[in-house]
Design a protein around this motif. Structure first.
Motif, mmCIF file in Angstrom:
data_model
loop_
_atom_site.group_PDB
_atom_site.id
_atom_site.type_symbol
_atom_site.label_atom_id
_atom_site.label_comp_id
_atom_site.label_asym_id
_atom_site.label_seq_id
_atom_site.Cartn_x
_atom_site.Cartn_y
_atom_site.Cartn_z
ATOM 1 N N ASP A 115 19.354 3.408 47.472
ATOM 2 C CA ASP A 115 19.574 1.995 47.142
ATOM 3 C C ASP A 115 18.280 1.204 47.064
ATOM 4 O OD1 ASP A 115 22.377 2.377 47.203
ATOM 5 O OD2 ASP A 115 22.389 2.131 49.387
ATOM 6 N N ALA A 116 17.175 1.812 47.458
ATOM 7 C CA ALA A 116 15.920 1.071 47.590
ATOM 8 C C ALA A 116 15.454 0.458 46.275
ATOM 9 C CB ALA A 116 14.838 1.979 48.174
ATOM 10 N N ASP A 117 15.605 1.176 45.166
ATOM 11 C CA ASP A 117 15.098 0.666 43.884
ATOM 12 C C ASP A 117 15.814 -0.621 43.473
ATOM 13 O OD1 ASP A 117 13.307 2.717 43.736
ATOM 14 O OD2 ASP A 117 14.503 3.950 42.365
ATOM 15 N N LEU A 118 17.127 -0.652 43.611
ATOM 16 C CA LEU A 118 17.865 -1.861 43.249
ATOM 17 C C LEU A 118 17.481 -3.022 44.165
ATOM 18 C CD1 LEU A 118 20.012 -3.417 41.699
ATOM 19 C CD2 LEU A 118 21.735 -2.428 43.216
ATOM 20 N N LEU A 119 17.322 -2.768 45.451
ATOM 21 C CA LEU A 119 16.939 -3.826 46.387
ATOM 22 C C LEU A 119 15.524 -4.312 46.103
ATOM 23 C CD1 LEU A 119 18.438 -2.285 49.655
ATOM 24 C CD2 LEU A 119 19.398 -4.126 48.257
ATOM 25 N N ASP A 120 14.630 -3.388 45.755
ATOM 26 C CA ASP A 120 13.269 -3.781 45.405
ATOM 27 C C ASP A 120 13.277 -4.664 44.167
ATOM 28 O OD1 ASP A 120 10.440 -3.507 44.330
ATOM 29 O OD2 ASP A 120 10.278 -2.403 46.215
ATOM 30 N N ARG A 121 14.144 -4.344 43.243
ATOM 31 C CA ARG A 121 14.308 -5.155 42.025
ATOM 32 C C ARG A 121 14.759 -6.573 42.371
ATOM 33 N NH1 ARG A 121 18.812 -3.049 37.756
ATOM 34 N NH2 ARG A 121 18.971 -4.869 36.365
ATOM 35 N N ALA A 122 15.604 -6.688 43.402
ATOM 36 C CA ALA A 122 16.114 -7.994 43.795
ATOM 37 C C ALA A 122 15.054 -8.862 44.465
ATOM 38 C CB ALA A 122 17.310 -7.832 44.739
ATOM 39 N N LEU A 123 13.914 -8.284 44.872
ATOM 40 C CA LEU A 123 12.834 -9.087 45.442
ATOM 41 C C LEU A 123 12.220 -10.037 44.420
ATOM 42 C CD1 LEU A 123 10.926 -6.476 47.640
ATOM 43 C CD2 LEU A 123 12.358 -8.374 48.441
ATOM 44 N N ASP A 124 12.468 -9.796 43.132
ATOM 45 C CA ASP A 124 11.964 -10.675 42.075
ATOM 46 C C ASP A 124 12.991 -11.717 41.661
ATOM 47 O OD1 ASP A 124 9.438 -9.363 41.796
ATOM 48 O OD2 ASP A 124 10.456 -7.729 40.745
ATOM 49 N N ASP A 125 14.091 -11.816 42.367
ATOM 50 C CA ASP A 125 15.156 -12.750 41.999
ATOM 51 C C ASP A 125 14.690 -14.194 42.124
ATOM 52 O OD1 ASP A 125 18.337 -12.435 41.572
ATOM 53 O OD2 ASP A 125 17.900 -14.324 42.594
ATOM 54 N N ARG A 126 15.273 -15.059 41.309
ATOM 55 C CA ARG A 126 14.933 -16.484 41.365
ATOM 56 C C ARG A 126 15.466 -17.158 42.623
ATOM 57 N NH1 ARG A 126 17.160 -15.500 36.528
ATOM 58 N NH2 ARG A 126 19.043 -16.670 37.066
ATOM 59 N N GLY A 127 16.543 -16.631 43.175
ATOM 60 C CA GLY A 127 17.152 -17.240 44.342
ATOM 61 C C GLY A 127 16.502 -16.783 45.637
ATOM 62 N N ALA A 128 16.086 -17.748 46.479
ATOM 63 C CA ALA A 128 15.436 -17.397 47.739
ATOM 64 C C ALA A 128 16.388 -16.639 48.660
ATOM 65 C CB ALA A 128 14.939 -18.673 48.430
ATOM 66 N N ASN A 129 17.673 -17.007 48.670
ATOM 67 C CA ASN A 129 18.633 -16.313 49.523
ATOM 68 C C ASN A 129 18.844 -14.870 49.077
ATOM 69 O OD1 ASN A 129 19.031 -18.555 51.129
ATOM 70 N ND2 ASN A 129 20.804 -19.274 49.965
ATOM 71 N N VAL A 130 18.773 -14.647 47.777
ATOM 72 C CA VAL A 130 18.918 -13.278 47.260
ATOM 73 C C VAL A 130 17.723 -12.443 47.691
ATOM 74 C CG1 VAL A 130 19.193 -11.864 45.185
ATOM 75 C CG2 VAL A 130 20.250 -14.133 45.297
ATOM 76 N N ARG A 131 16.523 -12.999 47.546
ATOM 77 C CA ARG A 131 15.311 -12.267 47.950
ATOM 78 C C ARG A 131 15.328 -11.983 49.454
ATOM 79 N NH1 ARG A 131 12.924 -16.452 44.984
ATOM 80 N NH2 ARG A 131 11.935 -17.279 46.880
ATOM 81 N N GLY A 132 15.741 -12.975 50.233
ATOM 82 C CA GLY A 132 15.777 -12.771 51.677
ATOM 83 C C GLY A 132 16.748 -11.685 52.095
ATOM 84 N N LEU A 133 17.906 -11.629 51.439
ATOM 85 C CA LEU A 133 18.885 -10.586 51.746
ATOM 86 C C LEU A 133 18.347 -9.217 51.342
ATOM 87 C CD1 LEU A 133 21.659 -9.616 52.654
ATOM 88 C CD2 LEU A 133 22.542 -10.239 50.399
ATOM 89 N N ALA A 134 17.712 -9.151 50.184
ATOM 90 C CA ALA A 134 17.138 -7.876 49.737
ATOM 91 C C ALA A 134 16.101 -7.372 50.739
ATOM 92 C CB ALA A 134 16.517 -8.040 48.348
ATOM 93 N N LEU A 135 15.273 -8.284 51.256
ATOM 94 C CA LEU A 135 14.265 -7.893 52.245
ATOM 95 C C LEU A 135 14.927 -7.379 53.522
ATOM 96 C CD1 LEU A 135 11.331 -7.767 53.241
ATOM 97 C CD2 LEU A 135 11.574 -10.154 53.974
ATOM 98 N N SER A 136 15.979 -8.048 53.966
ATOM 99 C CA SER A 136 16.669 -7.623 55.188
ATOM 100 C C SER A 136 17.231 -6.212 55.041
ATOM 101 C CB SER A 136 17.791 -8.603 55.529
ATOM 102 O OG SER A 136 17.272 -9.875 55.849
ATOM 103 N N LEU A 137 17.777 -5.906 53.882
ATOM 104 C CA LEU A 137 18.335 -4.572 53.654
ATOM 105 C C LEU A 137 17.224 -3.527 53.502
ATOM 106 C CD1 LEU A 137 21.246 -5.494 51.213
ATOM 107 C CD2 LEU A 137 21.410 -4.928 53.641
ATOM 108 N N LEU A 138 16.139 -3.903 52.839
ATOM 109 C CA LEU A 138 15.027 -2.962 52.690
ATOM 110 C C LEU A 138 14.388 -2.650 54.037
ATOM 111 C CD1 LEU A 138 13.331 -4.313 49.438
ATOM 112 C CD2 LEU A 138 14.197 -1.984 49.780
ATOM 113 N N THR A 139 14.428 -3.600 54.957
ATOM 114 C CA THR A 139 13.851 -3.371 56.280
ATOM 115 C C THR A 139 14.535 -2.207 56.986
ATOM 116 O OG1 THR A 139 13.289 -5.730 56.457
ATOM 117 C CG2 THR A 139 13.354 -4.470 58.502
#
Length: 518
Positions: free
Chosen positions: A238-262
């Motif tokens: 799942d890492a590639d999709l979550l890494d892709r979400a780090l470029d999202d315009r929404g701050a909440n989306v990026r924050g969630l992606a970071l939490s899952l990647l952690t």
């Protein structure tokens, strides 16, 4: 051709006698300006009234119009509601249902425990209490997953008819099965629920489905809600999709992606965080650790931490926050490699730097690493007498509970019990116990019971009440039989303490009955 003036004070009767007429608006207009200024309008759609003039005629005709409007009301057409036909788990018995009513009315602090017991028992909440439960979930989002599990299919069916309850449609329930039609055409909440069901059954297909539509999702909130489903069955793929979400315009989306990647320490993202730590941490003379600040030009670091890259100067506080985030999110093994020591050695080395030490303690809770948690807790407990207890009272108090929560219930309770000493103050007892999540083990509970029966509470009656409140919710309920009937040292704790002790006994007895019924 001469046109005759309209009869009856300016009201034009319709030429078509079958045309729909309603005199009500004309009567209201005349009433507003008064019959002294406007004559009473004709009412060809109403029965004739006795010969009268002025206000009397107006009221007579208004009365008739009122009856006509009420008698002629046509109910709106509605589509019959389809009954709930989905099968679900059996409802709890009548005694458990009655107890839920008492909890909802008088003991809301026990609702979470009741819901958990219902889920474990494979039952569902009684239908008569579903509206109240759904109302509770509308006010408290933390209860929603437990409410969804306890309400079953009928709760999801009921949530369709009240906007405030619609949140339940997005919550997964036991037995959910992915449905293609609902995924394609359902509401945002229903689509999230379907994706959760698919991830539970086939994580790879769920990931591919989300990845295929990700760029077409216009609303940031929808992207965030769907990304939440990735927590189910989370794995390295799942890492590639979550890494892709780090470029999202929404701050909440990026924050969630970071939490899952952690939670994926073997991903490319985790390797980049390790590199960032190495570039900002170095060893100094002796045992010192030197942390260098984050610069605005480090675009990659800001992206990997889901932070907005600053465009100007960075304040000292912002620099500290950036380093805190980096230390918290980076895999912990980078520190053992960097300093060539074990977790206890790392924590000992960084103890002189309060900010780095606190950030590492926070990272242990975030990464839920029991090895690091044990090392941190042993240092806090043994380095200075009662260090662990005092830590629960100073500015690091928020760090203690996450560290204990990483451990098993038995281990954290045993560690807390060892922290009690003969010189542990009554206030320190509460400070430590407040950081120990429930349920408490039997040995720790017995230690607390003995402490409640001991001396010293006359100087801290508020602490006595606080310990009683904690024990009432976290002690095993069957230990109510080990408590004396009368309040120990009632004269020392006063009336308020006596009331708190009796509430402790009553709550444990209530919980014991609750467990037996389910």
């Amino acid at each position: 051709m001469t046109t005759n003036p309209p009869a009856h004070g300016g009201y034009d009767a319709p030429e078509d006698p079958l045309a729909a007429v309603d005199s009500w608006d004309h009567l209201v207009s005349t009433a507003l300006v008064g019959t002294a200024r406007r004559s009473v309008p004709a009412t060809p759609d109403l029965p004739e009234t006795p010969d009268s003039e002025g206000a009397t005629a107006l009221l007579d005709r208004a009365a008739l119009a009122t009856v006509r409007r009420l008698a002629g009301y046509t109910p709106a057409r509605v589509v019959p509601i389809e009954p709930d036909t989905a099968s679900g788990p059996p409802e709890v018995g009548p005694r458990a249902a009655a107890r839920l009513g008492v909890i909802l009315a008088d003991r809301p602090e026990l609702l979470t425990e009741w819901l958990e017991l219902v889920a474990v028992a494979g039952r569902c909440a009684p239908a008569e209490h579903l509206p109240d439960l759904l109302d509770r979930g509308a006010r408290d989002s933390g209860l929603r997953p437990a409410i969804a599990a306890a309400c079953g299919p009928r709760g999801h069916w009921l949530a369709r008819f009240e906007h405030d309850w619609s949140y339940l449609l997005a919550e997964s329930g036991p037995g959910d099965v992915f449905d293609e039609k609902t995924w394609l055409h359902g509401t945002e909440g229903e689509r999230r629920r379907m994706l959760c069901a698919l991830r539970a059954a086939d994580p790879a297909r769920g990931r591919e489905l989300l990845a295929g539509i990700w760029d077409d999702l216009r609303k940031a909130e929808l992207r965030r809600r769907l990304l939440e489903a990735m927590e189910i069955g989370l794995g390295p793929d799942d890492a590639d999709l979550l890494d892709r979400a780090l470029d999202d315009r929404g701050a909440n989306v990026r924050g969630l992606a970071l939490s899952l990647l952690t939670r994926l320490p073997h991903s490319a993202h985790a390797d980049r965080l390790r590199d960032h730590v190495r570039s900002h941490v170095r060893t100094g003379p002796g045992r010192t650790i030197v942390l260098t600040p984050v610069e605005p030009e480090e675009t990659g670091l800001f992206r990997d931490l889901a932070l907005v890259r600053p465009t100007g100067e960075i304040s000292r506080r912002e620099r500290a926050e950036h380093l805190w985030t980096l230390i918290t999110r980076a895999p912990l093994d980078v520190w053992t490699d960097l300093l060539d020591t074990d977790p206890a050695g790392v924590l000992d080395r960084v103890s002189d730097d309060a900010e780095a030490h606190d950030a590492l303690l926070n990272a242990i809770g975030v990464h839920e690493d029991p090895v690091w948690a044990r090392a941190a807790l042993e240092l806090l407990q043994g380095r200075v007498a009662q260090r662990m207890v005092s830590t629960a009272r100073d500015r690091r108090s928020l760090q203690l509970e996450p560290l204990l929560r990483v451990l098993s219930a038995e281990e954290r309770c045993a560690l807390a019990e060892r922290s009690f000493g003969p010189k542990t103050g009554t206030r320190d007892v509460w400070s430590l116990l407040n950081a120990v999540p429930g349920p408490w083990a039997t040995d720790l509970s017995h230690r607390i019971v003995r402490r409640l029966q001991g001396k010293g509470w006359e100087r801290d009656r508020g602490g006595y009440r606080s310990v009683c409140l904690l024990a009432a919710e976290r002690m095993p309920p069957e230990l109510v039989h080990d408590l004396p009937e009368e309040t120990p040292a009632a004269s020392a704790v006063g009336d308020a303490g006596d009331s708190a002790y009796r509430n402790l006994r009553d709550t444990l007895r209530f919980r014991l009955d609750m467990h037996r019924e389910l």
